[in-house]
Design a protein around this motif. Structure first.
Motif, PDB file in Angstrom:
ATOM      1  N   LEU A  28     -66.973 -52.906  43.120  1.00 30.71           N
ATOM      2  CA  LEU A  28     -67.945 -51.901  42.699  1.00 30.71           C
ATOM      3  C   LEU A  28     -69.067 -51.815  43.722  1.00 30.71           C
ATOM      4  O   LEU A  28     -69.486 -52.821  44.280  1.00 30.71           O
ATOM      5  CB  LEU A  28     -68.565 -52.272  41.342  1.00 30.71           C
ATOM      6  CG  LEU A  28     -67.634 -52.454  40.132  1.00 30.71           C
ATOM      7  CD1 LEU A  28     -68.443 -52.991  38.965  1.00 30.71           C
ATOM      8  CD2 LEU A  28     -66.976 -51.148  39.760  1.00 30.71           C
ATOM      9  N   ASP A  29     -69.584 -50.602  43.932  1.00 33.78           N
ATOM     10  CA  ASP A  29     -70.812 -50.497  44.714  1.00 33.78           C
ATOM     11  C   ASP A  29     -71.997 -50.622  43.761  1.00 33.78           C
ATOM     12  O   ASP A  29     -71.831 -50.763  42.534  1.00 33.78           O
ATOM     13  CB  ASP A  29     -70.860 -49.208  45.533  1.00 33.78           C
ATOM     14  CG  ASP A  29     -70.836 -47.933  44.689  1.00 33.78           C
ATOM     15  OD1 ASP A  29     -71.263 -47.969  43.509  1.00 33.78           O
ATOM     16  OD2 ASP A  29     -70.411 -46.877  45.212  1.00 33.78           O
ATOM     17  N   ARG A  30     -73.216 -50.569  44.303  1.00 32.05           N
ATOM     18  CA  ARG A  30     -74.400 -50.798  43.479  1.00 32.05           C
ATOM     19  C   ARG A  30     -74.512 -49.794  42.342  1.00 32.05           C
ATOM     20  O   ARG A  30     -74.795 -50.146  41.188  1.00 32.05           O
ATOM     21  CB  ARG A  30     -75.668 -50.732  44.340  1.00 32.05           C
ATOM     22  CG  ARG A  30     -76.931 -51.074  43.549  1.00 32.05           C
ATOM     23  CD  ARG A  30     -78.200 -50.505  44.131  1.00 32.05           C
ATOM     24  NE  ARG A  30     -79.348 -50.841  43.295  1.00 32.05           N
ATOM     25  CZ  ARG A  30     -79.692 -50.168  42.203  1.00 32.05           C
ATOM     26  NH1 ARG A  30     -78.972 -49.123  41.801  1.00 32.05           N
ATOM     27  NH2 ARG A  30     -80.745 -50.539  41.493  1.00 32.05           N
ATOM     28  N   ASP A  31     -74.294 -48.518  42.644  1.00 33.19           N
ATOM     29  CA  ASP A  31     -74.456 -47.487  41.620  1.00 33.19           C
ATOM     30  C   ASP A  31     -73.427 -47.636  40.512  1.00 33.19           C
ATOM     31  O   ASP A  31     -73.738 -47.473  39.321  1.00 33.19           O
ATOM     32  CB  ASP A  31     -74.355 -46.099  42.256  1.00 33.19           C
ATOM     33  CG  ASP A  31     -75.541 -45.783  43.157  1.00 33.19           C
ATOM     34  OD1 ASP A  31     -76.584 -46.463  43.022  1.00 33.19           O
ATOM     35  OD2 ASP A  31     -75.424 -44.873  43.996  1.00 33.19           O
ATOM     36  N   GLU A  32     -72.191 -47.944  40.880  1.00 34.31           N
ATOM     37  CA  GLU A  32     -71.157 -48.141  39.867  1.00 34.31           C
ATOM     38  C   GLU A  32     -71.484 -49.346  38.985  1.00 34.31           C
ATOM     39  O   GLU A  32     -71.323 -49.294  37.756  1.00 34.31           O
ATOM     40  CB  GLU A  32     -69.801 -48.338  40.545  1.00 34.31           C
ATOM     41  CG  GLU A  32     -69.253 -47.092  41.221  1.00 34.31           C
ATOM     42  CD  GLU A  32     -68.043 -47.364  42.087  1.00 34.31           C
ATOM     43  OE1 GLU A  32     -67.198 -46.463  42.233  1.00 34.31           O
ATOM     44  OE2 GLU A  32     -67.941 -48.487  42.644  1.00 34.31           O
ATOM     45  N   ALA A  33     -71.947 -50.436  39.601  1.00 29.69           N
ATOM     46  CA  ALA A  33     -72.294 -51.636  38.838  1.00 29.69           C
ATOM     47  C   ALA A  33     -73.484 -51.370  37.926  1.00 29.69           C
ATOM     48  O   ALA A  33     -73.520 -51.813  36.768  1.00 29.69           O
ATOM     49  CB  ALA A  33     -72.595 -52.786  39.791  1.00 29.69           C
ATOM     50  N   HIS A  34     -74.473 -50.637  38.439  1.00 27.54           N
ATOM     51  CA  HIS A  34     -75.668 -50.311  37.646  1.00 27.54           C
ATOM     52  C   HIS A  34     -75.281 -49.508  36.412  1.00 27.54           C
ATOM     53  O   HIS A  34     -75.759 -49.771  35.301  1.00 27.54           O
ATOM     54  CB  HIS A  34     -76.658 -49.532  38.515  1.00 27.54           C
ATOM     55  CG  HIS A  34     -77.985 -49.297  37.845  1.00 27.54           C
ATOM     56  ND1 HIS A  34     -78.231 -48.179  37.060  1.00 27.54           N
ATOM     57  CD2 HIS A  34     -79.130 -50.032  37.823  1.00 27.54           C
ATOM     58  CE1 HIS A  34     -79.471 -48.245  36.611  1.00 27.54           C
ATOM     59  NE2 HIS A  34     -80.032 -49.354  37.050  1.00 27.54           N
TER      60      HIS A  34
END
Length: 412
Positions: A28-34
């Protein structure tokens, strides 16, 4: 040192696994994880991707990110959401994805065996990714992302693990992708001893996924052993967190390629160049390869099946891989892509996304063509590792993936 040993896992309190488990940190990238962790205060993403709890502009490799990971882990422990077992155990780990079932065991594996190639790797690692995992381990004083291991044919181990996976699991949760993750604790001393002894008889274990995590754990162990040279043989940092499955149960999906342009060629010129080494057959349906040496091609709204001419098949364990064949006979000579690690004209899509994702990215104009590969056989991966060589980048996509947060290894 034994090849593996039991450990006192840090794991979800009864009934809390569903609130905690999360995808591996690197999918996951940051936005997906957030987005995935929104409204979920106990999601393990707060530990594995702690930048989601900091301003968006925060460098994900800054000291405050690793400090936030440690803070979030302490918060979960202090709240009783995560608890550490009172003694070392093994843990049966079952993955169920639709009709596919894998039954393995969570262990800690010997760094010394990794260093001497008894635990074998098949990929190169990047120093920056190793550094990231090393800082994460040091900040938490724990390993929180299990390495995915395969073991060769061992019916005795399979039987022990199957016998332990009876009754209600100690933890059971379904991930956001629909994969069921179940855990049974093996507490019986005699069974623990039998399992350790059976693993000790194996010639090798194979890293399937988690090369950066295992490399980082080895670096932590080496650094700590400088202060106490004997500590690596008995201390917890002399082992790394892993889940080992029988190799015949493991599932490798295709890892496909997208290319942005035809390297200055017209469609007709491109197909002519390809035909010099491949048999080309138009396909009325999406062309999923049926065997090694066969590839699918999606170009300008049409599917083709490419079959490499038999004269171009070598015997070398790396050069005979489909990823190597495609690179040597199409990507480099026809499309001019010589370094797939760094060339911005090529992108990679795991088979879990399906062929529709390839069609979508070509049809929208973002990419000129898609190439579909046959999944790398597990036996080929093991042959490469046994030969001491490495596979080309993006050769394997394992599915289903282990969850972060179901078991963690605290370094004493």
């Amino acid at each position: 040192m034994s090849l593996i040993r039991p450990f006192a896992a840090l794991r979800p309190a009864p009934g809390r696994a569903g609130e905690i488990i999360a995808p591996p940190y690197d999918v996951l990238d940051r936005d997906e994880a957030h987005a995935l962790a929104a409204g979920k205060p106990w999601s393990f993403l707060h530990v594995s991707k702690p930048e989601i709890d900091l301003p968006p502009e925060t460098d994900p490799h800054s000291p405050e990110v690793y400090a936030k990971a440690a803070e979030n882990l302490r918060r979960m422990i202090n709240a009783g959401v995560l608890r550490r077992d009172p003694a070392p155990f093994y843990y049966v780990y079952r993955l169920v994805m639709e009709n596919h079932v894998q039954l393995g065991v969570a262990v800690v594996a010997s760094v010394a065996a990794y260093d001497t190639n008894r635990i074998r790797r098949h990929e190169l690692t990047r120093p920056d990714k190793e550094d990231d995992r090393l800082r994460h381990i040091e900040a938490l004083n724990a390993q929180t992302g299990p390495v995915l291991l395969a073991y060769p044919k061992a019916p005795e181990i399979d039987a022990i693990v199957a016998e332990a996976a009876v009754g209600e699991p100690d933890a059971d949760a379904i991930s956001e992708t629909g994969v069921r993750h179940s855990l049974w604790v093996i507490r019986d001393p005699a069974t623990l001893t039998r399992l350790t002894e059976q693993f000790e008889q194996l010639p090798a274990l194979y890293i399937a996924d988690g090369h950066h995590r295992s490399a980082a754990a080895a670096r932590v162990a080496a650094a700590r052993a400088k202060a106490d040279p004997q500590s690596i043989h008995e201390a917890s940092h002399g082992y790394f967190l892993a889940v080992a499955f029988p190799h015949h149960q493991m599932r490798i999906l295709d890892y496909n390629r997208l290319v942005r342009d035809l390297n200055g060629l017209s469609e007709a010129e491109f197909l002519h160049c390809v035909s010099e080494r491949f048999q080309i057959e138009a396909s009325p349906v999406p062309a999923r390869p049926r065997k090694p040496g066969e590839f699918g091609l999606y170009l300008h709204g049409r599917w083709y099946r490419l079959t490499l001419q038999s004269a171009f098949f070598p015997d070398h364990p790396v050069e005979r891989l489909d990823v190597s064949l495609l690179q040597r006979h199409l990507l480099t000579p026809v499309l001019g892509i010589t370094d797939p690690r760094r060339d911005s004209r090529i992108d990679f899509v795991g088979g879990i996304r399906g062929l529709q994702e390839l069609e979508r990215r070509v049809d929208c104009g973002a990419m000129a063509l898609a190439l579909v590969l046959h999944p790398t056989p597990m036996d080929d991966l093991m042959a490469v590792a046994d030969s001491g060589e490495v596979m080309p980048p993006k050769s394997t996509w394992f599915e289903p993936k282990l969850a972060d947060g179901l078991v963690s290894h605290v370094l004493d």
